[in-house]
Scaffold this motif. Structure first.
Motif, mmCIF file in Angstrom:
data_model
loop_
_atom_site.group_PDB
_atom_site.id
_atom_site.type_symbol
_atom_site.label_atom_id
_atom_site.label_comp_id
_atom_site.label_asym_id
_atom_site.label_seq_id
_atom_site.Cartn_x
_atom_site.Cartn_y
_atom_site.Cartn_z
ATOM 1 N N TRP A 1 12.793 -4.213 13.489
ATOM 2 C CA TRP A 1 11.994 -4.091 12.363
ATOM 3 C C TRP A 1 11.280 -2.765 12.399
ATOM 4 O O TRP A 1 11.002 -2.063 13.451
ATOM 5 N N PHE A 2 10.680 -2.135 11.093
ATOM 6 C CA PHE A 2 10.121 -0.933 11.086
ATOM 7 C C PHE A 2 9.100 -0.811 10.143
ATOM 8 O O PHE A 2 8.862 -1.755 9.169
ATOM 9 N N GLY A 3 8.287 0.060 10.327
ATOM 10 C CA GLY A 3 7.082 0.238 9.244
ATOM 11 C C GLY A 3 7.441 0.752 8.055
ATOM 12 O O GLY A 3 8.173 1.708 7.697
ATOM 13 N N VAL A 4 6.604 0.150 7.101
ATOM 14 C CA VAL A 4 6.617 0.906 5.531
ATOM 15 C C VAL A 4 5.359 0.762 4.875
ATOM 16 O O VAL A 4 4.414 0.099 5.503
ATOM 17 N N ILE A 5 5.205 1.169 3.798
ATOM 18 C CA ILE A 5 4.227 1.195 3.233
ATOM 19 C C ILE A 5 4.408 0.398 1.727
ATOM 20 O O ILE A 5 5.410 0.306 1.141
ATOM 21 N N SER A 6 3.425 -0.808 1.574
ATOM 22 C CA SER A 6 3.729 -1.544 0.329
ATOM 23 C C SER A 6 2.513 -0.992 -0.664
ATOM 24 O O SER A 6 1.446 -1.124 -0.418
ATOM 25 N N ALA A 7 2.962 -1.034 -1.811
ATOM 26 C CA ALA A 7 2.118 -0.426 -3.042
ATOM 27 C C ALA A 7 1.835 -1.591 -4.234
ATOM 28 O O ALA A 7 3.073 -2.037 -4.357
ATOM 29 N N ASN A 8 0.840 -1.784 -4.598
ATOM 30 C CA ASN A 8 0.665 -2.672 -5.663
ATOM 31 C C ASN A 8 0.590 -1.801 -7.211
ATOM 32 O O ASN A 8 -0.461 -1.130 -7.075
ATOM 33 N N ILE A 9 1.734 -1.714 -7.798
ATOM 34 C CA ILE A 9 1.808 -0.659 -8.705
ATOM 35 C C ILE A 9 0.632 -1.137 -10.001
ATOM 36 O O ILE A 9 -0.033 0.016 -10.317
ATOM 37 N N THR B 1 -4.357 0.470 -12.864
ATOM 38 C CA THR B 1 -5.896 0.392 -12.973
ATOM 39 C C THR B 1 -6.638 1.367 -12.518
ATOM 40 O O THR B 1 -7.536 1.852 -12.922
ATOM 41 N N LYS B 2 -6.400 1.616 -11.455
ATOM 42 C CA LYS B 2 -7.150 2.695 -10.608
ATOM 43 C C LYS B 2 -6.699 4.156 -10.944
ATOM 44 O O LYS B 2 -7.385 5.260 -10.470
ATOM 45 N N ASN B 3 -5.616 4.488 -11.652
ATOM 46 C CA ASN B 3 -4.962 5.724 -12.038
ATOM 47 C C ASN B 3 -4.758 6.439 -10.769
ATOM 48 O O ASN B 3 -4.918 7.648 -10.787
#
Length: 344
Positions: free
Chosen positions: A134-142, A147-149
């Motif tokens: 496994w490797f590292g990624v970034i997860s983003a809540n679009i 909401t936060k622009n």
């Protein structure tokens, strides 16, 4: 995830899994093994069900915790081992255990089908065998970003931007294999001085550090923050049923670690331990892992997890697992001194 937080879950899981095979006529001593693992608890029941179909007479006592906790437990018990088998622990941790004579040699059946890059070559007979990586990624809540622009980052380097202040959660490398993977890969790719400067800068934007490798991705999916640093397969699996979640394969190449199995070195090694390790790299087991993991070590078994870039294997950084093991204590101590007070 620490021991206090999982104690209730661990007890119920142990009771559920150790019930397997209770109908055997043979003595429990002969047909019972204790398995230490850091595989995510939600995946274990399905794997155990498969094993039990083939070996209903072997009772498995499953002890599950995060990579750091399991590693520390095995080291603490090395003079009086309680485990029989290690299943799905980070290779970088198993190298540390091997240096402390915690592991025994064993060449499981079917090893010839495993990619040689993920088999112990330090010893003439392997002390560990890899099943996946496994490797590292970034997860983003679009949705949170809208909401936060805030726009999603494209790289780890982007995470130092001021707009991400208080919007990032990552695993603590002292307890989480994923956390250590991230930190050690930054050091290997950037160099010591630049990597610690980068971590100083990203620390200013950090909401918190947590003890579980999967927790940042899960809390990002539920909107607790905009960004979580975590595991590739975890993010892609959550993304499938959570359209607000986006998995970001960073512009930087990927630091990685392998999940491995090993036999614990003790006076009385049970035949059933070897039976379990044979099963744990069998085609049946590998196919089961492929439902939840992105990269499988057995030739011809492809991941069922969707969403990976076509060239993902070509973008794995050249990694020295021995270096990761040898420098783990030093790196974690330095990280804890700098940032540990912010860990939950």
């Amino acid at each position: 995830m620490n021991l206090k937080k999982i104690s209730a879950l661990g007890l119920s899981a142990l009771l559920a899994f150790s019930a397997v095979g209770c109908g055997s006529n043979k003595s429990s001593k002969e047909k019972e093994i204790t398995v230490y693992t850091s595989i995510e608890s939600e995946y274990i029941p399905a794997y155990i069900e498969l094993f039990n179909k083939k070996h209903p007479d072997i009772k498995l006592n499953i002890i599950r915790d995060s990579t750091g906790v399991i590693t520390a437990k095995l080291l603490a018990e090395k003079d009086n081992p309680q485990a029989d088998v290690i299943w799905g622990l980070a290779a970088s941790s198993c190298l540390i255990l091997d240096d402390e004579q915690v592991l025994a040699e064993y060449k499981p059946k079917g090893i010839e089908k495993i990619d040689k890059r993920f088999i112990d070559t330090k010893n003439s007979t392997p002390h560990w065998v890899g099943t996946s990586l496994w490797f590292g990624v970034i997860s983003a809540n679009i949705e949170e970003g809208k909401t936060k622009n805030i726009t999603a980052p494209e790289s780890f380097a982007d995470l130092i931007k001021p707009e991400y202040k208080g919007q990032i959660v990552m695993p603590n490398p002292g307890s989480s294999g994923t956390g250590y993977l991230l930190v050690s890969s930054w050091i290997r790719s950037m160099g010591e001085e630049s990597a610690w400067k980068f971590m100083d800068d990203i620390h200013k934007n950090m909401k918190s550090y947590v003890h579980s490798g999967s927790a940042p991705t899960k809390s990002t999916a539920t909107g607790e923050q905009f960004l979580g640093l975590g595991m590739d397969f975890e993010s892609l699996k959550l993304q499938k049923n959570n359209p607000q979640l986006k998995t970001i394969f960073t512009k930087e190449d990927f630091g990685w670690d392998s999940e491995v199995n090993a036999l614990v070195n003790k006076k009385e090694i049970k035949d059933d331990s070897k039976i379990f390790l044979d099963w744990a790299i069998s085609p049946e087991a590998m196919e089961a892992y492929s439902i939840n993991r992105g990269l499988i070590t057995q030739e011809g078994v492809n991941s069922k997890v969707e969403g990976y870039p076509e060239n993902v294997k070509d973008r794995l950084i050249k990694l020295d697992l021995s270096w990761m093991a040898e420098n783990r204590t030093r790196i974690i101590n330095e990280w804890t001194k700098r940032y540990g007070s912010s860990s939950k």
